[in-house]
Design a protein around this motif. Structure first.
Motif: not given
Length: 267
Positions: A217-222, A242-243
């Motif tokens: 799972r991962e997401s940019n802070i934006a 998170l994505t």
């Protein structure tokens, strides 16, 4: 985060044909870290590296799986990676005045991201890995059941020169009829991204296999602008925001045990 106490400890717990061993030791000495960095072809290693820490689950037949820092480090990308370099560039630009920015002589994954899922062990026989559509029953895991053994082991941690955190740890809980292990890599690069690589391992007594699920799972802070920043430091809390990127589900099939029983009869 796990407490960084420096009291070495080793625990063994036997249940049925299985034995769990956990060992927690001091941080690796700098000279050993330098030698290991050369062996792994990495310009640097995590500042807090517990090279002798381990969690091992071993069957009386000799096979099993273990989790250790060295094998986790072997899964780090030690060459150019576009996504990693993009993150690194932001980090380096913010650190141009520091000595650390000058130390990076070639691209490498300075976040120490690893997709490590454990190390199969056994000299004569090992668990056989096959893909599966079967999933771990998380509802069953949430049911209240007596925990007869629990431990958590930190493998490495780095604060990315005060620009976040990169850490991997593994924990196990043993119940009367099953055991569950969670290996978690957690990365937070301040102002850039948050990433989780989770490996879940589950086995029920009487089953001929373990289930192993790996997911990223991962997401940019934006992308997290509507999420309270207080959650950024808590992997359990931020995970649901998170994505979801990828998942792999596997069966770890136990070797046949017939000749073990024959050998026992001969003793």
């Amino acid at each position: 985060m796990i407490s960084h106490g420096f009291k070495s400890s080793k625990k063994d717990f036997t249940f049925g044909p299985w034995k769990v061993t956990t060992a927690q030791n001091h941080i690796m000495k700098s000279k050993d870290i330098e030698r290991l960095a050369q062996e792994l072809n990495l310009p640097a290693l995590p500042e807090m590296l517990f090279g002798d820490n381990i969690l091992r689950i071993q069957h009386s037949g000799g096979f099993g799986i273990e989790f250790n820092a060295i094998d986790a480090l072997k899964r780090i990308n030690n060459s150019d990676d576009a996504v990693q370099v993009a993150c690194a560039r932001q980090w380096q630009e913010s650190r141009l005045a520091s000595e650390h920015a000058q130390e990076v002589v070639r691209p490498y994954d300075w976040t120490f991201t690893t997709d490590y899922r454990g190390t199969l062990i056994g000299e004569e026989r090992q668990l056989e890995v096959t893909e599966t559509t079967e999933r771990i029953n998380l509802e069953k895991l949430r049911a209240r059941e007596q925990i007869v053994f629990f431990d958590e082991v930190l493998l490495f941690e780095d604060e990315l020169h005060d620009h976040g955190v990169s850490t991997i740890s593994v924990k196990i809980r043993v119940m009367p009829t099953s055991f569950f292990t969670l290996l978690r890599f957690f990365l937070r690069v301040d102002g850039v991204l948050i990433r989780l690589n989770d490996t879940r391992l589950y086995h029920e007594a009487g089953q001929k296999y373990m289930l192993r699920e790996f997911c990223t799972r991962e997401s940019n802070i934006a992308e997290l602008k509507n999420v309270p920043t207080s959650l950024y430091t808590d992997p359990n809390e931020i995970a649901q925001h998170l994505t979801f990127k990828l998942s792999r589900c596997e069966k770890l099939i136990l070797p046949e045990q017939e000749h073990d029983a024959i050998n026992e009869d001969l003793k």
